[in-house]
Design a protein around this motif. Sequence first.
Motif, PDB file in Angstrom:
ATOM      1  N   GLU A  26       0.812  -1.212   0.000  1.00  0.00           N
ATOM      2  CA  GLU A  26       0.000   0.000   0.000  1.00  0.00           C
ATOM      3  C   GLU A  26       0.852   1.272   0.000  1.00  0.00           C
ATOM      4  OE1 GLU A  26      -2.357  -3.364   1.645  1.00  0.00           O
ATOM      5  OE2 GLU A  26      -0.360  -2.559   2.040  1.00  0.00           O
ATOM      6  N   LEU A  27       2.030   1.216   0.586  1.00  0.00           N
ATOM      7  CA  LEU A  27       2.888   2.401   0.658  1.00  0.00           C
ATOM      8  C   LEU A  27       3.809   2.548  -0.551  1.00  0.00           C
ATOM      9  CD1 LEU A  27       4.026   2.383   4.396  1.00  0.00           C
ATOM     10  CD2 LEU A  27       2.279   3.807   3.330  1.00  0.00           C
ATOM     11  N   PHE A  28       4.171   1.416  -1.174  1.00  0.00           N
ATOM     12  CA  PHE A  28       5.164   1.467  -2.240  1.00  0.00           C
ATOM     13  C   PHE A  28       4.668   0.879  -3.566  1.00  0.00           C
ATOM     14  CE2 PHE A  28       7.498   1.697   1.741  1.00  0.00           C
ATOM     15  CZ  PHE A  28       8.384   2.742   1.502  1.00  0.00           C
ATOM     16  N   GLY A  29       3.359   0.725  -3.722  1.00  0.00           N
ATOM     17  CA  GLY A  29       2.801   0.324  -5.021  1.00  0.00           C
ATOM     18  C   GLY A  29       3.071  -1.098  -5.411  1.00  0.00           C
ATOM     19  N   GLY A  30       2.731  -2.046  -4.535  1.00  0.00           N
ATOM     20  CA  GLY A  30       3.086  -3.430  -4.813  1.00  0.00           C
ATOM     21  C   GLY A  30       2.028  -4.287  -5.450  1.00  0.00           C
ATOM     22  N   TYR A  31       0.776  -3.860  -5.459  1.00  0.00           N
ATOM     23  CA  TYR A  31      -0.295  -4.714  -5.980  1.00  0.00           C
ATOM     24  C   TYR A  31      -0.395  -4.609  -7.498  1.00  0.00           C
ATOM     25  CZ  TYR A  31      -1.987  -5.379  -1.189  1.00  0.00           C
ATOM     26  OH  TYR A  31      -2.090  -5.715   0.134  1.00  0.00           O
ATOM     27  N   SER A  32      -0.552  -5.760  -8.156  1.00  0.00           N
ATOM     28  CA  SER A  32      -0.644  -5.761  -9.619  1.00  0.00           C
ATOM     29  C   SER A  32      -1.894  -5.043 -10.105  1.00  0.00           C
ATOM     30  CB  SER A  32      -0.630  -7.209 -10.139  1.00  0.00           C
ATOM     31  OG  SER A  32      -1.706  -7.960  -9.595  1.00  0.00           O
ATOM     32  N   ARG A  33      -2.935  -4.980  -9.269  1.00  0.00           N
ATOM     33  CA  ARG A  33      -4.160  -4.296  -9.705  1.00  0.00           C
ATOM     34  C   ARG A  33      -3.932  -2.796  -9.911  1.00  0.00           C
ATOM     35  NH1 ARG A  33      -5.479  -5.964  -4.392  1.00  0.00           N
ATOM     36  NH2 ARG A  33      -5.582  -4.288  -2.839  1.00  0.00           N
ATOM     37  N   TYR A 143      -4.001   7.403  -5.618  1.00  0.00           N
ATOM     38  CA  TYR A 143      -5.358   7.286  -5.075  1.00  0.00           C
ATOM     39  C   TYR A 143      -5.634   5.854  -4.616  1.00  0.00           C
ATOM     40  CZ  TYR A 143     -10.421   7.001  -4.883  1.00  0.00           C
ATOM     41  OH  TYR A 143     -11.703   6.769  -4.462  1.00  0.00           O
ATOM     42  N   MET A 144      -5.269   4.876  -5.445  1.00  0.00           N
ATOM     43  CA  MET A 144      -5.535   3.482  -5.122  1.00  0.00           C
ATOM     44  C   MET A 144      -4.765   3.044  -3.879  1.00  0.00           C
ATOM     45  SD  MET A 144      -5.799   1.641  -8.882  1.00  0.00           S
ATOM     46  CE  MET A 144      -4.325   2.337  -9.613  1.00  0.00           C
ATOM     47  N   MET A 145      -3.510   3.473  -3.769  1.00  0.00           N
ATOM     48  CA  MET A 145      -2.716   3.097  -2.599  1.00  0.00           C
ATOM     49  C   MET A 145      -3.313   3.673  -1.319  1.00  0.00           C
ATOM     50  SD  MET A 145       1.320   3.140  -3.721  1.00  0.00           S
ATOM     51  CE  MET A 145       1.355   4.883  -4.125  1.00  0.00           C
ATOM     52  N   LEU A 146      -3.743   4.926  -1.374  1.00  0.00           N
ATOM     53  CA  LEU A 146      -4.299   5.546  -0.178  1.00  0.00           C
ATOM     54  C   LEU A 146      -5.643   4.931   0.201  1.00  0.00           C
ATOM     55  CD1 LEU A 146      -3.844   7.591   1.992  1.00  0.00           C
ATOM     56  CD2 LEU A 146      -4.835   9.367   0.532  1.00  0.00           C
ATOM     57  N   GLU A 147      -6.472   4.639  -0.788  1.00  0.00           N
ATOM     58  CA  GLU A 147      -7.744   3.973  -0.510  1.00  0.00           C
ATOM     59  C   GLU A 147      -7.513   2.599   0.126  1.00  0.00           C
ATOM     60  OE1 GLU A 147     -11.555   4.609  -1.417  1.00  0.00           O
ATOM     61  OE2 GLU A 147     -10.382   6.133  -0.368  1.00  0.00           O
ATOM     62  N   ASP A 148      -6.523   1.864  -0.400  1.00  0.00           N
ATOM     63  CA  ASP A 148      -6.222   0.543   0.161  1.00  0.00           C
ATOM     64  C   ASP A 148      -5.691   0.652   1.587  1.00  0.00           C
ATOM     65  OD1 ASP A 148      -7.090  -0.969  -1.930  1.00  0.00           O
ATOM     66  OD2 ASP A 148      -5.121  -1.361  -2.781  1.00  0.00           O
ATOM     67  N   ALA A 149      -4.847   1.649   1.838  1.00  0.00           N
ATOM     68  CA  ALA A 149      -4.310   1.823   3.183  1.00  0.00           C
ATOM     69  C   ALA A 149      -5.419   2.164   4.171  1.00  0.00           C
ATOM     70  CB  ALA A 149      -3.240   2.922   3.190  1.00  0.00           C
ATOM     71  N   HIS A 151      -8.673   1.392   3.898  1.00  0.00           N
ATOM     72  CA  HIS A 151      -9.761   0.423   4.011  1.00  0.00           C
ATOM     73  C   HIS A 151      -9.267  -1.028   3.983  1.00  0.00           C
ATOM     74  CE1 HIS A 151     -12.577   3.700   3.739  1.00  0.00           C
ATOM     75  NE2 HIS A 151     -12.024   4.109   2.604  1.00  0.00           N
ATOM     76  N   TYR A 152      -8.705  -1.445   2.853  1.00  0.00           N
ATOM     77  CA  TYR A 152      -8.318  -2.856   2.702  1.00  0.00           C
ATOM     78  C   TYR A 152      -7.269  -3.258   3.739  1.00  0.00           C
ATOM     79  CZ  TYR A 152      -6.313  -7.032   0.497  1.00  0.00           C
ATOM     80  OH  TYR A 152      -5.836  -8.285   0.245  1.00  0.00           O
ATOM     81  N   MET A 153      -6.219  -2.459   3.869  1.00  0.00           N
ATOM     82  CA  MET A 153      -5.171  -2.803   4.833  1.00  0.00           C
ATOM     83  C   MET A 153      -5.686  -2.736   6.266  1.00  0.00           C
ATOM     84  SD  MET A 153      -1.474  -0.964   5.457  1.00  0.00           S
ATOM     85  CE  MET A 153      -2.212   0.435   6.327  1.00  0.00           C
ATOM     86  N   ALA A 154      -6.360  -1.645   6.595  1.00  0.00           N
ATOM     87  CA  ALA A 154      -6.789  -1.434   7.986  1.00  0.00           C
ATOM     88  C   ALA A 154      -7.896  -2.402   8.408  1.00  0.00           C
ATOM     89  CB  ALA A 154      -7.257   0.009   8.161  1.00  0.00           C
ATOM     90  N   ASP A 155      -8.855  -2.639   7.515  1.00  0.00           N
ATOM     91  CA  ASP A 155     -10.034  -3.419   7.900  1.00  0.00           C
ATOM     92  C   ASP A 155      -9.944  -4.895   7.542  1.00  0.00           C
ATOM     93  OD1 ASP A 155     -11.159  -1.054   8.795  1.00  0.00           O
ATOM     94  OD2 ASP A 155     -12.145  -0.633   6.888  1.00  0.00           O
ATOM     95  N   ASP A 156      -8.955  -5.265   6.733  1.00  0.00           N
ATOM     96  CA  ASP A 156      -8.857  -6.659   6.283  1.00  0.00           C
ATOM     97  C   ASP A 156      -7.504  -7.260   6.655  1.00  0.00           C
ATOM     98  OD1 ASP A 156      -8.263  -8.951   4.576  1.00  0.00           O
ATOM     99  OD2 ASP A 156     -10.033  -8.436   3.409  1.00  0.00           O
ATOM    100  N   ILE A 157      -6.447  -6.757   6.047  1.00  0.00           N
ATOM    101  CA  ILE A 157      -5.134  -7.369   6.195  1.00  0.00           C
ATOM    102  C   ILE A 157      -4.649  -7.357   7.644  1.00  0.00           C
ATOM    103  CG2 ILE A 157      -2.710  -7.245   5.525  1.00  0.00           C
ATOM    104  CD1 ILE A 157      -4.593  -8.199   3.327  1.00  0.00           C
ATOM    105  N   LEU A 158      -4.682  -6.205   8.285  1.00  0.00           N
ATOM    106  CA  LEU A 158      -4.160  -6.111   9.654  1.00  0.00           C
ATOM    107  C   LEU A 158      -5.025  -6.899  10.634  1.00  0.00           C
ATOM    108  CD1 LEU A 158      -3.027  -2.371   9.824  1.00  0.00           C
ATOM    109  CD2 LEU A 158      -1.650  -4.406   9.336  1.00  0.00           C
ATOM    110  N   VAL A 159      -6.326  -6.901  10.384  1.00  0.00           N
ATOM    111  CA  VAL A 159      -7.231  -7.681  11.237  1.00  0.00           C
ATOM    112  C   VAL A 159      -6.932  -9.168  11.101  1.00  0.00           C
ATOM    113  CG1 VAL A 159      -9.643  -8.282  11.679  1.00  0.00           C
ATOM    114  CG2 VAL A 159      -9.037  -5.918  11.129  1.00  0.00           C
TER     115      VAL A 159
END
Length: 293
Positions: A26-33, A143-149, A151-159
Motif C-alpha cells: 500500500e505504501l510502495f505500489g506493490g499490488y498488480s491491480r 489514489y488506489m494506494m491511499l484507498e487501500d491503506a 480500508h483494505y489494509m486497515a479493515d482486512d489485512i491487519l485484522v
Amino acid sequence: QIPTSLVAQLARQHVTVALSGDGGDELFGGYSRYFLASRLWSKISRLPVSIRALAARAISAVPVGAWNRIYHAGAIVLPAEQRWSLPGDKIHKGAAVLAKREGEDLYRDLITHWQPQSLMHGIDEPAKFGPLRGRNMSNLIDYMMLEDARHYMADDILVKVDRAAMACSLETRVPLLDHRVFEFAWRLPLHYKVRGGTGKHLLRQVLYRHVPRSLIDRPKMGFGVPIDSWLRGPLKEWAAELIDPVRLRNEGYFDPEPIARKWNEHQSGARNWQYHLWDILMFQAWLESGERS
C-alpha cells in the motif's frame, strides 16, 4: 485467514514475536491491480464515455459461453503465461468497467464484488465514496494506494494477521507502518515506488543489498485457498444450505435470485463466483452462529 493461521502456528514453535511486512504494497505500489487499473484507464479514458458504454453493451450482449468458444478457437491470442482459464468471465468483467466516468470509479468497481442495490433489500443507491471523493489526487495509483491503506489494509489485512497471530499467542509487529516510515513513503514521488510496471522499487533496491535477487524478483503470489473447488466439492452441501433461496427470502436481507444464479453458474463451471459467494456465505454463517447463541 487459513494460510496465515498456519504460518503463525509454525512461527510460534520457534519465536514469540514476529515481524510482518504488511503495508509495503500500500505504501510502495506493490499490488498488480494498481498497474492493471492504471493501464486500463490510460487507454479507455481517451474515448468518449458514450462510445465506451456502447462497446460495453455490445461485449456483454455476447454470452460468456460464446466468448469462451471464440477464445479457445484461437481468435484471441495471449502468451502462454497469460492464458485465461475462464476467458468469457474475464471479458464480461472487463466490459463492466468500460463505461466508468472516472478512474476512481473504475478502481472501485474492480475491487467490488456486489453492487448493494442489486443484492440487498431496501438499498436504492450504492455506498458513496469516503472523503477522498472529488479530491484532485496527482495520480490514479496514488489514489488506489491511499484507498487501500485506509480500508483494505486497515479493515482486512491487519485484522487477519492480528487474529491469526493472537490465536496462537504470537505477537506481531509491523515496522513498515511506523508513522515515520508511513510519512516518508507518502512524501516520495511515485517514480521512486513504481518503475517499468514494477512496484516497490525503493524497497527492492534496499533488499538487493541483503537478500539474493532470486528471492525478490519473482512474480507476486497470492496467499489464498481454493475456495472455487471447495464450493463444488467438500463445502457444497454446507454452502447450499446457508444460501437456500427459501431461507434467504425468509431472513429478508438478500434478494435470493442473483445469489442463486451465481451459485448455479459456479456449480456448472461456466463462471467462477467464489468470492461473491463467499461474501454471502460468511454473512450467513455469522448470522446462523448468532441465532444459535
